[in-house]
Every structure is written in C-alpha cells, then in structure tokens.
Design an enzyme around this catalytic site. Structure first.
Site, PDB file in Angstrom:
ATOM      1  N   LYS A   1       3.434   7.608  23.031  1.00  0.00           N
ATOM      2  CA  LYS A   1       2.155   7.731  23.727  1.00  0.00           C
ATOM      3  C   LYS A   1       2.370   8.534  25.011  1.00  0.00           C
ATOM      4  O   LYS A   1       3.318   8.280  25.754  1.00  0.00           O
ATOM      5  CB  LYS A   1       1.623   6.339  24.060  1.00  0.00           C
ATOM      6  CG  LYS A   1       0.336   6.328  24.878  1.00  0.00           C
ATOM      7  CD  LYS A   1      -0.184   4.913  25.049  1.00  0.00           C
ATOM      8  CE  LYS A   1      -1.489   4.891  25.828  1.00  0.00           C
ATOM      9  NZ  LYS A   1      -2.114   3.557  25.810  1.00  0.00           N
TER      10      LYS A   1
ATOM     11  N   GLU B   1      -7.886   1.423  17.981  1.00  0.00           N
ATOM     12  CA  GLU B   1      -6.989   0.634  18.822  1.00  0.00           C
ATOM     13  C   GLU B   1      -7.822  -0.320  19.666  1.00  0.00           C
ATOM     14  O   GLU B   1      -8.810   0.092  20.280  1.00  0.00           O
ATOM     15  CB  GLU B   1      -6.167   1.544  19.738  1.00  0.00           C
ATOM     16  CG  GLU B   1      -5.293   0.796  20.732  1.00  0.00           C
ATOM     17  CD  GLU B   1      -4.643   1.688  21.768  1.00  0.00           C
ATOM     18  OE1 GLU B   1      -4.344   1.192  22.876  1.00  0.00           O
ATOM     19  OE2 GLU B   1      -4.444   2.891  21.504  1.00  0.00           O
TER      20      GLU B   1
ATOM     21  N   ARG C   1      -6.086  -7.008  26.514  1.00  0.00           N
ATOM     22  CA  ARG C   1      -6.001  -7.348  27.927  1.00  0.00           C
ATOM     23  C   ARG C   1      -7.275  -7.988  28.487  1.00  0.00           C
ATOM     24  O   ARG C   1      -7.397  -8.143  29.685  1.00  0.00           O
ATOM     25  CB  ARG C   1      -5.626  -6.121  28.751  1.00  0.00           C
ATOM     26  CG  ARG C   1      -6.571  -4.939  28.645  1.00  0.00           C
ATOM     27  CD  ARG C   1      -6.122  -3.777  29.537  1.00  0.00           C
ATOM     28  NE  ARG C   1      -7.028  -2.654  29.476  1.00  0.00           N
ATOM     29  CZ  ARG C   1      -6.664  -1.410  29.174  1.00  0.00           C
ATOM     30  NH1 ARG C   1      -5.399  -1.137  28.926  1.00  0.00           N
ATOM     31  NH2 ARG C   1      -7.554  -0.446  29.142  1.00  0.00           N
TER      32      ARG C   1
END
Length: 214
Positions: A131, A43, A47
């Site tokens: 999640k 992953e 950001r």
C-alpha cells in the site's frame, strides 16, 4: 486469498472503495450501490464501533466479492478479520510483528509504505504487494512513477486523498494494481446519492481499466 490470487482479482477492476463505517445501514446501502456500478472489491476499515458488524453483514450479503479489512495493525485484529471472512488485510504502515504472523497465512496482508527505504525493507522481507499511503500527500502518481521504474517487481495499491480527476495519472502506471479511496461514494465527507455512487464507480473503473487494456 493469497497475494497472487488477490492481484489477479484486482486487475479486472483496479478500483477499491475504502469505507470507514459510521452507520450500519448507510454503509450496506453504499456497498450495494458500488457493486451495482461494477465494484468487485471493497475495503472496510476496522476502526469504528460498527465496523465489525458492517464487515460481517457485507460478507454475508456479498460472498462473491473480494472483501478486505483495513487499518489492521496487530495480530489480534488480523485474526479477527480472517475469522470474519476477510480475503485480505491492509495496514497504513509496516508492522513487522504482524508481517511475521501473516507470512504463511492463507489471507494476504498488505503493508503500507511511503519511502524508498520502506519499500526496500519490505522487498527484502518478501513483500512485493504494498500500500502506498497517504498517496496524494506524498506526490501521488508522480512519486509512484519513479517508484515503479526503480522497483519494477513491486505492485502498489495507493490510497489517501485520491480524487476522480487524479485517476488517469495512476491508471497509466503498470506498477499500480489498484487505487483506493472514498471519492466514488462520498464528496466532501458526505455520502453521495446512491445512483450517483453507482455512476461514479462505473466511471472510475472504466478510467482505470482503459489504460490497462490499451
């Protein structure tokens, strides 16, 4: 990649490194080392400034891995991630407009939850791959043990503060699909040497998959 395909792919490793790119070359080298250690899913959070370039480079270099986009919290970012070749996207919390946007998409979106109420709401919306974040800040494996008992039809992907010594507690929970974090490539915020990343990644996968094979 829809949720059933993603679940099938992650079951074989149960560990997803979560990279927050600061340096393009450093991140790509880390990905190579993690794959050498058996990593099959990565992953990359979207950001930081270099994140999109890193994502595209990893996708081009490793078309065979399951590549997810993290910190996806709006429709535009989801669409960008899909355009870049993401196999899944994931959020730190629930974003209802985004969930509506992704409901019929060919790329799975995984919302974040932390409370029973959020899990119930997500289930009612048809979301059963979630999640759990930030995991260690909210009880870690002990909390998930209760959630797995109460919500046996939900699969969780915990992340947030997880370190290697905590893995056995997560590994024994059938409702934990995979664990995510940075422990396998960084220690105290500093990247490990590349051979060490490979070793820790392999050890982590062995710990997580040994329980599922028992």
């Amino acid at each position: 990649m829809k949720a059933p395909e993603l679940i099938a792919a992650l079951k074989s490793v149960r560990v997803v490194p979560v990279l927050d790119p600061k340096s393009h070359d450093e991140c790509l080298a880390a990905v190579d080392a993690l794959i050498e250690g058996g990593g099959r899913a990565i992953e990359i959070t979207l950001r930081t400034d270099p994140a999109h370039d890193v994502f595209r480079s990893v996708r081009a270099a490793h078309p065979e891995i399951v590549l997810g986009a993290g910190s996806v919290m709006d429709r535009d970012t989801f669409d960008q991630a899909v355009e870049m070749g993401a196999d899944f996207t994931i959020s730190p919390g629930r974003c209802i407009e985004l969930e509506d946007h992704t409901r019929d998409a060919d790329v799975a979106h995984i919302p974040g939850v932390i409370t029973p109420g959020e899990i119930i709401s997500a289930r009612r919306a048809g979301q059963k791959l979630l999640k759990f974040y930030p995991a260690e800040g909210f009880g870690g494996a002990a909390t998930l043990k209760d959630f797995c008992r109460i919500f046996p039809d939900v699969q969780f992907m915990p992340s947030g503060g997880i370190k290697e010594p905590k893995l056995p507690g997560y590994a024994e929970l059938p409702g934990v699909l995979s664990v995510g974090g940075s422990w396998m490539y960084a220690k105290s915020g500093v990247y490990r040497p590349l051979p060490e990343m490979t070793t820790v990644m392999a050890q982590s996968i062995a710990t997580m998959t040994a329980a599922s094979l028992a």
